[in-house]
Design an enzyme around this catalytic site. Structure first.
Site, mmCIF file in Angstrom:
data_model
loop_
_atom_site.group_PDB
_atom_site.id
_atom_site.type_symbol
_atom_site.label_atom_id
_atom_site.label_comp_id
_atom_site.label_asym_id
_atom_site.label_seq_id
_atom_site.Cartn_x
_atom_site.Cartn_y
_atom_site.Cartn_z
ATOM 1 N N GLY A 171 0.814 -1.299 -0.073
ATOM 2 C CA GLY A 171 0.020 0.102 0.093
ATOM 3 C C GLY A 171 0.766 1.072 -0.014
ATOM 4 O O GLY A 171 2.033 1.119 0.536
ATOM 5 N N CYS A 215 5.744 -0.167 7.689
ATOM 6 C CA CYS A 215 5.540 0.835 6.906
ATOM 7 C C CYS A 215 6.672 1.500 6.214
ATOM 8 O O CYS A 215 7.847 1.375 6.581
ATOM 9 C CB CYS A 215 5.080 2.099 7.716
ATOM 10 N N LEU A 216 6.325 1.834 4.912
ATOM 11 C CA LEU A 216 7.626 2.017 3.826
ATOM 12 C C LEU A 216 8.302 3.379 4.514
ATOM 13 O O LEU A 216 9.560 3.701 3.911
ATOM 14 C CB LEU A 216 7.015 2.296 2.372
ATOM 15 N N HIS A 239 -4.509 0.893 7.156
ATOM 16 C CA HIS A 239 -3.292 1.540 7.467
ATOM 17 C C HIS A 239 -3.022 2.788 6.465
ATOM 18 O O HIS A 239 -2.747 3.765 6.957
ATOM 19 C CB HIS A 239 -2.185 0.507 7.255
ATOM 20 N N GLU A 240 -3.398 2.607 5.466
ATOM 21 C CA GLU A 240 -3.382 3.541 4.190
ATOM 22 C C GLU A 240 -4.277 4.652 4.788
ATOM 23 O O GLU A 240 -3.863 5.896 4.592
ATOM 24 C CB GLU A 240 -3.670 3.348 2.922
ATOM 25 N N GLN A 258 3.029 9.922 1.483
ATOM 26 C CA GLN A 258 4.211 9.283 1.460
ATOM 27 C C GLN A 258 5.038 9.607 0.325
ATOM 28 O O GLN A 258 6.107 9.133 0.233
ATOM 29 C CB GLN A 258 3.948 7.580 1.539
ATOM 30 N N HIS A 292 -2.871 6.914 7.138
ATOM 31 C CA HIS A 292 -1.881 8.018 6.391
ATOM 32 C C HIS A 292 -2.403 9.402 6.113
ATOM 33 O O HIS A 292 -1.828 10.423 6.155
ATOM 34 C CB HIS A 292 -1.258 7.405 5.125
#
Ligand code: ZN
Length: 189
Positions: free
Chosen positions: A46, A98-99, A140-141, A51, A144
């Site tokens: 995702g 998380c990236l 999760h996204e 991000q 963000h």
């Protein structure tokens, strides 16, 4: 185009993102193509617009790697201006990463079922119920675009334990095998 992924410490990750103007659909489609490319390059499931440095209510997912191969489960989808309208089901616990926060993982409790409304890439309104890993990745996204990171949701003990690691990410001392942009604006990889 592979875009640098913004790292922990950049204020854009703490912002509440704004709705996108649908008259910009062609540009949104181009950006979504770049977001998929960026996400796959980093082996993520995702990626949300903050991000890549944009405070817009937009994210992409491809949850197929989270399911058993051949199960036919998982979803590839782009969500424009999404709204979670319902959360239900028993809470589930899962170790997230998380990236934007490389090298840190932690258990996050979330509802197991959500209902969401969004605009698709053709500009059409959509509504669907998501469960299992789809619901996990989407929440999760979605966090963000609300300016919330999974590390905000960890236990106070776990938060204490990762404090030092988070500080090294803020300083830009990270070891990620994908393109990143540090909080100081340096692009690596
Ligand atoms: Zn994330």
């Amino acid at each position: 185009m592979i875009l640098p992924i913004v790292l922990y410490g950049d204020p854009v990750l703490k912002k509440t993102a704004k709705n996108l103007d649908l008259s910009e659909l062609p540009a949104i489609n181009n950006l979504v193509a770049d977001m998929y490319e960026t996400m796959y390059h980093a082996h993520g499931v995702g990626l949300a617009a903050p991000q890549i440095g944009k405070d817009w209510r937009l994210f992409v997912i491809d949850s197929q790697p989270m399911y058993e191969e051949g199960s036919g489960k998982g979803r590839k989808e782009a969500f424009i201006n999404p709204v979670i309208v319902e959360k239900s089901g028993p809470d589930s616990n899962y170790e997230e990463g998380c990236l934007s926060i490389p090298g840190i993982r932690g258990d996050v409790v979330r509802p197991s079922v959500i209902k969401m409304q969004w605009i698709d890439l053709e500009g059409q309104p959509q509504e669907a119920v998501f469960d299992e890993m789809d619901a996990r990745v989407i929440q999760h996204e979605y966090d963000h675009i609300e300016g919330v990171l999974f590390t905000d949701k960890l236990s106070s003990l776990r938060k204490q334990l990762i404090k030092g690691k988070l500080n090294t990410i803020i300083k830009g001392e990270v070891d990620a095998d994908y393109r990143v942009r540090t909080a100081a604006g340096k692009i690596r990889g």
